[in-house]
Design an enzyme around this catalytic site. Structure first.
Site, short mmCIF file in Angstrom:
data_model
loop_
_atom_site.label_atom_id
_atom_site.label_comp_id
_atom_site.label_asym_id
_atom_site.label_seq_id
_atom_site.Cartn_x
_atom_site.Cartn_y
_atom_site.Cartn_z
N GLN A 53 0.44 5.98 0.03
CA GLN A 53 -0.67 4.91 -0.98
C GLN A 53 -2.50 6.68 -1.36
OE1 GLN A 53 -2.39 1.97 1.37
NE2 GLN A 53 -0.68 0.70 -0.11
N THR A 84 2.27 -8.45 -0.66
CA THR A 84 0.96 -7.70 -0.58
C THR A 84 1.06 -7.04 -1.92
OG1 THR A 84 0.63 -4.63 -1.09
CG2 THR A 84 2.82 -5.64 -0.64
N ASN A 85 -0.44 -7.01 -2.69
CA ASN A 85 -0.39 -6.84 -3.37
C ASN A 85 -0.60 -6.21 -4.21
OD1 ASN A 85 -2.39 -9.81 -5.09
ND2 ASN A 85 -2.45 -9.98 -2.47
N THR A 86 -0.94 -4.98 -3.19
CA THR A 86 -1.23 -3.28 -3.93
C THR A 86 -0.17 -2.83 -4.45
OG1 THR A 86 -3.25 -3.00 -2.45
CG2 THR A 86 -2.38 -0.79 -3.03
N CYS A 197 -6.30 -9.60 -2.47
CA CYS A 197 -5.12 -8.93 -0.89
C CYS A 197 -5.02 -9.76 0.42
CB CYS A 197 -6.68 -8.04 -0.40
SG CYS A 197 -5.59 -6.68 0.97
#
Length: 230
Positions: A53, A84-86, A197
């Site tokens: 990331q 996970t959202n990200t 999140c």
């Protein structure tokens, strides 16, 4: 349970534990007795993902998670959750590797937002989720407008996630800060707040916001159970 739910976790393990808890609590609520959700969990190394990331190596992260997805499918998963959202930034790569459905967290969340009669929501999440296009663009497909905090509040929201929540630290001062930020989003016209999140629910909930809260983690789990049970 008609289909086994595959979970790609470890981003962080605290959020994976929340997924597992919610999944089994909801299965028992729906089915009663001693029922649990049939599931298989693969935990990736968050340190490896977090480094990608920071480096902007989303293609590399996509390959890691696609491999994880095929592993849980081979283990018997009939549908898959990326916990996970990200990392839904690389959902297309994960979905392309699968022969079973990937339950997309943004689609599930957007449908819940629309069902609640909301068209403009504030979004809290990592800096990547708040600033990159993948989340807001997918919400827009459902007719939902997204607003995010201004700086320096985005930095604060992000830092609390990575420096505290992903390390299982919950600070009252951070809760107060999140409350102020949610109130500020409501003042800017947000009709609701999306907790985008998975770790944020460890810190704040509906009681901390002046407008309705949509917990993307819970919505993701409930959507997966809807599919697994039908």
């Amino acid at each position: 349970m008609r289909r086994t739910i595959g979970l790609i976790g470890g981003m962080s393990w605290e959020s994976s534990a929340e997924y597992y808890r919610l999944l089994n609590e909801e299965a028992r609520r729906r089915l009663g007795g001693h029922h649990c959700a049939r599931s298989v969990l693969l935990t990736v190394d968050f340190a490896e993902i977090e480094a990608m990331q920071r480096a902007g190596d989303w293609a590399g992260a996509g390959r890691v998670l696609a491999e994880a997805a095929t592993t849980v499918e081979r283990a018997g998963a009939g549908l898959v959750l990326l916990c996970t959202n990200t990392m839904h930034q690389v959902a297309d790569a994960v979905e392309a590797a699968l022969g079973v459905p990937l339950v997309h967290i943004v689609d599930a969340t957007a449908r819940r937002v629309v069902a609640a009669g909301l068209t403009r929501v504030g979004l809290l999440g990592t800096r990547f989720t708040m600033e990159m296009d993948f989340y807001r663009d997918r919400m827009r497909r459902h007719g939902v407008e997204v607003v995010v905090p201004d700086e320096p509040e985005r930095t604060l929201v992000h830092d609390v996630i990575y420096q505290e929540l992903t390390r299982n630290q919950v600070e009252s001062s951070s809760r107060d800060a999140y409350r102020r930020i949610m109130a500020g989003l409501a003042d800017r016209g947000a009709e609701g707040i999306v907790l985008g999140c998975t770790e944020i629910t460890l810190l704040v909930g509906p009681e901390d916001s002046p407008v309705p809260v949509v917990d993307s983690t819970r919505v993701h789990v409930e959507t997966a159970l809807d599919l697994a049970l039908t």
